[in-house]
Design a protein around this motif. Structure first.
Motif, mmCIF file in Angstrom:
data_model
loop_
_atom_site.group_PDB
_atom_site.id
_atom_site.type_symbol
_atom_site.label_atom_id
_atom_site.label_comp_id
_atom_site.label_asym_id
_atom_site.label_seq_id
_atom_site.Cartn_x
_atom_site.Cartn_y
_atom_site.Cartn_z
ATOM 1 N N LEU A 4 66.154 12.750 -38.816
ATOM 2 C CA LEU A 4 66.768 13.629 -37.830
ATOM 3 C C LEU A 4 66.024 14.961 -37.841
ATOM 4 C CD1 LEU A 4 70.513 12.957 -38.754
ATOM 5 C CD2 LEU A 4 69.285 12.039 -36.775
ATOM 6 N N ARG A 5 66.147 15.713 -36.757
ATOM 7 C CA ARG A 5 65.513 17.016 -36.657
ATOM 8 C C ARG A 5 66.499 18.093 -37.106
ATOM 9 N NH1 ARG A 5 60.353 17.703 -37.458
ATOM 10 N NH2 ARG A 5 59.119 18.218 -35.599
ATOM 11 N N TYR A 6 66.196 18.738 -38.208
ATOM 12 C CA TYR A 6 67.010 19.806 -38.774
ATOM 13 C C TYR A 6 66.511 21.125 -38.193
ATOM 14 C CZ TYR A 6 69.438 22.503 -42.426
ATOM 15 O OH TYR A 6 70.261 23.358 -43.102
ATOM 16 N N VAL A 7 67.423 21.963 -37.695
ATOM 17 C CA VAL A 7 67.038 23.243 -37.118
ATOM 18 C C VAL A 7 67.579 24.376 -37.998
ATOM 19 C CG1 VAL A 7 67.077 24.726 -35.078
ATOM 20 C CG2 VAL A 7 67.112 22.242 -34.805
ATOM 21 N N TYR A 8 66.659 25.212 -38.483
ATOM 22 C CA TYR A 8 67.029 26.358 -39.324
ATOM 23 C C TYR A 8 67.432 27.568 -38.481
ATOM 24 C CZ TYR A 8 64.476 23.692 -42.858
ATOM 25 O OH TYR A 8 64.046 22.698 -43.705
ATOM 26 N N VAL A 41 62.792 26.524 -35.321
ATOM 27 C CA VAL A 41 62.142 26.253 -36.600
ATOM 28 C C VAL A 41 62.809 25.023 -37.188
ATOM 29 C CG1 VAL A 41 61.507 27.185 -38.841
ATOM 30 C CG2 VAL A 41 61.705 28.706 -36.854
ATOM 31 N N VAL A 42 62.034 23.945 -37.363
ATOM 32 C CA VAL A 42 62.616 22.636 -37.636
ATOM 33 C C VAL A 42 61.910 21.930 -38.793
ATOM 34 C CG1 VAL A 42 63.220 22.388 -35.188
ATOM 35 C CG2 VAL A 42 61.070 21.428 -36.028
ATOM 36 N N SER A 43 62.556 20.899 -39.289
ATOM 37 C CA SER A 43 61.908 19.942 -40.181
ATOM 38 C C SER A 43 62.635 18.614 -40.041
ATOM 39 C CB SER A 43 61.917 20.423 -41.637
ATOM 40 O OG SER A 43 63.238 20.535 -42.123
ATOM 41 N N THR A 44 62.007 17.556 -40.529
ATOM 42 C CA THR A 44 62.613 16.226 -40.467
ATOM 43 C C THR A 44 63.368 15.952 -41.761
ATOM 44 O OG1 THR A 44 60.858 15.408 -39.017
ATOM 45 C CG2 THR A 44 62.162 13.764 -40.196
#
Length: 291
Positions: A4-8, A41-44
């Motif tokens: 999933l795409r996590y958004v900070y 600003v994201v990470s998987t």
């Protein structure tokens, strides 16, 4: 679904690179997703940890929650040194990049208004504590058993003394707050911290956040430092500078995330849910649930 795409956070484009060794949740470096002149600003992250059902269990695991909050906050801290980020709530995830772009489009005007208001500003936290009386090494032996009347008189005197100390601490906190608001553009009064969760000594009298222009931060910090010795038995703590968590949206209620954050310390407390933007109203956005 494996990831999933996590958004900070959401921010405006910035030219200064983030620190080379920065890692987010799971140890991977965060990425920048540009859309409509804004940046997410994201990470998987693995769906096994961040799907709606998985989070229900994960939010009860305080060790996992505190570690995740620290990683989340580490990314926000790095962003704060190069731009003005709008932090999203811990565990805000989306199905994929397309869903993140849809979120940006849906909240674009709101984001821009907040960025206009918060640009060039940071949050400072100020807490005031009434310190506990030092315990005696050995209790003094009583000369003789006290009568019931003497006992009640002694209890009333102790209660009166404690009430006087509490009133003095509240008066000091009000005076300090008035001085700090003269150097801040805005403020938020948070509920006092639970000492059992935070581990802080003494009773929390004031727990406030102040929105301060970066260029006035040194002046703000100096003012707080000058007050620390004004009142014996009262402790003043300053934290920051933070991203403007307390000024991006509504205050979150008492949740497992907030409790874990307090237990893990100030940094995790910020990330775990003191204050969040409206976009993060649902813990898991990939399920399509909004506030």
């Amino acid at each position: 679904m494996t990831g999933l795409r996590y958004v900070y956070a959401v921010c405006r484009p910035f030219g200064t690179p983030l620190q080379a060794q920065l890692t987010g949740i799971g140890g991977a470096p965060p990425a920048l997703l540009h859309h409509h002149g804004l940046v997410a600003v994201v990470s998987t992250v693995p769906a096994a940890d961040f799907s709606e059902e998985a989070l229900k269990a994960r939010l009860e695991d305080l060790d996992w929650l505190a570690a995740t909050a620290r990683a989340h906050e580490g990314v926000i801290d790095a962003l704060t040194t190069v731009t003005t980020p709008l932090p999203l709530r811990l565990a805000t995830v989306f199905r994929d990049d397309s869903a993140v772009r849809m979120m940006i489009e849906a909240r674009e005007d709101h984001f821009r208004q907040l960025l206009d208001r918060l640009g060039g500003r940071v949050e400072w936290g100020v807490k005031v504590y009434l310190e506990a009386e030092p315990a005696e090494a050995t209790p003094a032996p009583a000369a003789k058993p006290a009568s019931g009347r003497d006992y009640l008189r002694s209890r009333r005197a102790q209660s009166h003394a404690l009430e006087e100390k509490w009133q003095r601490a509240e008066q000091f906190a009000r005076s300090l707050h008035e001085r700090l608001t003269e150097r801040a553009e805005d403020f938020r009064m948070h509920r006092p911290q639970n000492a059992e969760l935070s581990g802080a000594a003494g009773r929390n009298v004031m727990n406030a956040a102040y929105l301060v222009p970066r260029k006035r931060s040194e002046e703000f910090v100096e003012l707080v430092d000058r007050t620390k010795d004004e009142a014996p038995g009262i402790r003043v703590e300053l934290t920051g500078p933070w991203a403007a968590y307390s000024f991006t949206g509504e205050t979150a209620g008492e949740t497992a995330g907030e409790a874990a954050g307090e237990a893990a310390g100030e940094t995790a407390g910020k990330a775990a849910g003191e204050t969040v933007g409206e976009t993060a109203g649902a813990t898991v956005e990939n399920a399509g649930e909004g506030r």
